[in-house]
Design an enzyme around this catalytic site. Structure first.
Site, PDB file in Angstrom:
ATOM      1  N   HIS A   1       0.842  -1.207   0.000  1.00 41.51           N
ATOM      2  CA  HIS A   1       0.000   0.000   0.000  1.00 41.51           C
ATOM      3  C   HIS A   1       0.878   1.258   0.000  1.00 41.51           C
ATOM      4  O   HIS A   1       0.365   2.373   0.086  1.00 41.51           O
ATOM      5  CB  HIS A   1      -0.898   0.031   1.247  1.00 41.51           C
ATOM      6  CG  HIS A   1      -2.014  -0.980   1.236  1.00 41.51           C
ATOM      7  ND1 HIS A   1      -2.794  -1.223   0.130  1.00 41.51           N
ATOM      8  CD2 HIS A   1      -2.497  -1.786   2.220  1.00 41.51           C
ATOM      9  CE1 HIS A   1      -3.707  -2.142   0.432  1.00 41.51           C
ATOM     10  NE2 HIS A   1      -3.538  -2.500   1.675  1.00 41.51           N
TER      11      HIS A   1
ATOM     12  N   ARG B   1      -9.304   3.812  -7.263  1.00 41.23           N
ATOM     13  CA  ARG B   1     -10.765   3.843  -7.135  1.00 41.23           C
ATOM     14  C   ARG B   1     -11.197   5.258  -6.785  1.00 41.23           C
ATOM     15  O   ARG B   1     -10.423   5.998  -6.154  1.00 41.23           O
ATOM     16  CB  ARG B   1     -11.161   2.886  -6.003  1.00 41.23           C
ATOM     17  CG  ARG B   1     -12.630   2.711  -5.811  1.00 41.23           C
ATOM     18  CD  ARG B   1     -12.930   1.768  -4.656  1.00 41.23           C
ATOM     19  NE  ARG B   1     -14.322   1.332  -4.725  1.00 41.23           N
ATOM     20  CZ  ARG B   1     -14.942   0.632  -3.794  1.00 41.23           C
ATOM     21  NH1 ARG B   1     -14.273   0.256  -2.711  1.00 41.23           N
ATOM     22  NH2 ARG B   1     -16.199   0.288  -3.925  1.00 41.23           N
TER      23      ARG B   1
ATOM     24  N   ARG C   1     -18.055  -6.442   0.602  1.00 43.03           N
ATOM     25  CA  ARG C   1     -19.242  -5.737   1.108  1.00 43.03           C
ATOM     26  C   ARG C   1     -20.254  -5.587  -0.007  1.00 43.03           C
ATOM     27  O   ARG C   1     -21.182  -6.358  -0.133  1.00 43.03           O
ATOM     28  CB  ARG C   1     -18.825  -4.376   1.701  1.00 43.03           C
ATOM     29  CG  ARG C   1     -19.910  -3.679   2.508  1.00 43.03           C
ATOM     30  CD  ARG C   1     -19.429  -2.342   3.020  1.00 43.03           C
ATOM     31  NE  ARG C   1     -19.128  -1.408   1.941  1.00 43.03           N
ATOM     32  CZ  ARG C   1     -20.000  -0.549   1.419  1.00 43.03           C
ATOM     33  NH1 ARG C   1     -21.218  -0.477   1.893  1.00 43.03           N
ATOM     34  NH2 ARG C   1     -19.636   0.269   0.429  1.00 43.03           N
TER      35      ARG C   1
HETATM   36  P1  A3P Z   1     -16.994  -1.960  -0.881  1.00 43.23           P
HETATM   37  O1  A3P Z   1     -16.747  -1.842   0.594  1.00 43.23           O
HETATM   38  O2  A3P Z   1     -17.324  -0.639  -1.511  1.00 43.23           O
HETATM   39  O3  A3P Z   1     -17.995  -2.996  -1.222  1.00 43.23           O
HETATM   40  P2  A3P Z   1      -9.766  -3.874  -0.666  1.00 43.23           P
HETATM   41  O4  A3P Z   1      -9.696  -5.225  -1.233  1.00 43.23           O
HETATM   42  O5  A3P Z   1      -8.697  -2.946  -1.174  1.00 43.23           O
HETATM   43  O6  A3P Z   1      -9.840  -3.905   0.816  1.00 43.23           O
HETATM   44  O7  A3P Z   1     -11.106  -3.213  -1.199  1.00 43.23           O
HETATM   45  C1  A3P Z   1     -12.344  -3.669  -0.721  1.00 43.23           C
HETATM   46  C2  A3P Z   1     -13.436  -3.213  -1.663  1.00 43.23           C
HETATM   47  O8  A3P Z   1     -13.366  -4.011  -2.856  1.00 43.23           O
HETATM   48  C3  A3P Z   1     -14.799  -3.451  -1.047  1.00 43.23           C
HETATM   49  O9  A3P Z   1     -15.625  -2.417  -1.572  1.00 43.23           O
HETATM   50  C4  A3P Z   1     -15.156  -4.817  -1.595  1.00 43.23           C
HETATM   51  O10 A3P Z   1     -16.520  -5.108  -1.567  1.00 43.23           O
HETATM   52  C5  A3P Z   1     -14.598  -4.719  -3.009  1.00 43.23           C
HETATM   53  N1  A3P Z   1     -14.330  -6.030  -3.594  1.00 43.23           N
HETATM   54  C6  A3P Z   1     -13.806  -7.125  -2.987  1.00 43.23           C
HETATM   55  N2  A3P Z   1     -13.739  -8.145  -3.837  1.00 43.23           N
HETATM   56  C7  A3P Z   1     -14.222  -7.710  -5.019  1.00 43.23           C
HETATM   57  C8  A3P Z   1     -14.426  -8.316  -6.300  1.00 43.23           C
HETATM   58  N3  A3P Z   1     -14.128  -9.594  -6.510  1.00 43.23           N
HETATM   59  N4  A3P Z   1     -14.959  -7.572  -7.284  1.00 43.23           N
HETATM   60  C9  A3P Z   1     -15.272  -6.265  -7.073  1.00 43.23           C
HETATM   61  N5  A3P Z   1     -15.112  -5.643  -5.885  1.00 43.23           N
HETATM   62  C10 A3P Z   1     -14.596  -6.346  -4.860  1.00 43.23           C
END
Ligand code: A3P
Length: 319
Positions: A131, A153, A285
């Site tokens: 990160h 994003r 989520r």
């Molecule tokens: P939301 O909380 O808006 O739903 P990270 O992986 O960097 O922690 O980011 C998490 C975000 O990516 C969350 O967004 C999650 O739901 C989304 N996410 C996780 N897996 C995903 C997938 N396979 N396709 C699209 N979005 C995904």
């Protein structure tokens, strides 16, 4: 001849104690080289800077927390490992493991004194994630020794996602609100923030070295995941062959890594992240673009967009 490696927390105690600090959602953040780092990752970052030795065939996935890291890990892992693990295989690792168990996270891993050995022992080509701002990476990495894939994003959606993620481990009775977090974010105080500096650092690197740094956008990936996977495979030097195209390999990867498919897997609904103790299920989520409209007032959105717009001015990048 074995030399004991001291734990980084001892080695870096003086540097760490001199860093400015703040607290966001109950997490201590420390300011280091223009970035706000979660305190738990600081020694890891210092150690990555000093000890990480990239190989030419390494692939480093980079992102801000909550901006698509888990998805990018799944897509890159299944694309790179498809010879050993065809994406349609019933025993594919991503069907029984959380994506974070398939791709090591350098910033956390390097906070252990034994990490160098563990990372060196990984077979090539290694796939890892970070990160850190691009500017914080070791000079050998920023000079183009290995490839980097960054996922970006809409920061407003990233903030909403972070809010729900943090809430999953917030102590009962906490009075910290979304507005409090928003205020921190406007001042750049988020994990690996300022958000705009993290994004800009990779955006600029991708413009300067498009063969070494691929800049992806979460919203575009949602609109056309097939294109994203094809693009990713080409960038990584493992384009889909005509035979794979005919067999639908890229479509299988898209399906395997889709939000819908991953969200219901037992591995993603049980257990916790070793770091920070987040439940795995909190990583999945909603997986949509534009959720901020239900969480920010138009005034908040205008204010945040204004800050980001100003910071990105002249870069060629817009939201
Ligand atoms: P939301 O909380 O808006 O739903 P990270 O992986 O960097 O922690 O980011 C998490 C975000 O990516 C969350 O967004 C999650 O739901 C989304 N996410 C996780 N897996 C995903 C997938 N396979 N396709 C699209 N979005 C995904």
């Amino acid at each position: 001849h074995i030399v004991a490696v001291p734990p980084p927390e001892d080695e870096y105690a003086d540097i760490v104690s001199a860093m400015p600090s703040t607290t966001m959602i109950g997490f201590p953040l420390l300011r280091y080289q223009g970035s706000w780092l979660l305190k738990t990752w600081v020694t890891g970052v210092l150690s990555v800077q000093r000890r990480f030795a990239p190989r030419p065939d390494d692939v480093l996935l980079a992102s801000l927390p909550k901006c698509g890291t888990t998805w990018l890990k799944s897509l890159a892992f299944s694309t790179m490992a498809r010879a050993a693990y065809p994406p349609s295989a019933a025993d594919h690792p991503l069907l029984r493991l959380n994506p974070h168990q398939c791709v090591p996270f350098l910033d956390d891993l390097f906070s252990s004194g034994e990490a160098t050995k563990a990372v060196e022992a990984l077979p090539s080509p290694r796939l890892m994630n970070t990160h850190m701002h691009h500017s914080l990476l070791p000079p050998s990495v920023t000079a183009g020794k290995c490839k980097i894939v960054y996922v970006c994003r809409d920061p407003k959606d990233g903030l909403v996602s972070m809010w729900y993620f943090a809430k999953s481990i917030m102590p009962a009775g906490s009075t910290y609100t979304f507005s409090d977090m928003f205020e921190h974010a406007c001042h750049g105080e988020t994990p690996n923030g300022p958000i705009w500096d993290n994004i800009l650092s990779y955006w600029r690197a991708s413009r300067a070295h498009p063969d070494k740094v691929l800049f992806l956008r979460y919203e575009e990936m949602l609109l056309d995941p097939g294109h994203a996977v094809t693009n990713l495979a080409r960038f990584l030097g493992v384009p889909f062959t005509a035979a794979e195209e005919a067999e639908g390999t890229s479509a299988d990867i898209v399906e395997l890594c889709s939000f819908k498919a991953m969200k219901v897997l037992p591995a993603n609904n049980t257990g916790t992240f070793t770091m920070l103790g987040f439940p795995h299920r909190s990583l999945f989520r909603k997986g949509v673009a534009g959720d901020w409209v239900d969480h920010m007032t138009p005034e908040m959105a205008r204010r945040f967009d204004g800050i980001v717009h100003e910071k990105l001015r002249g870069s060629g990048l817009t939201f």
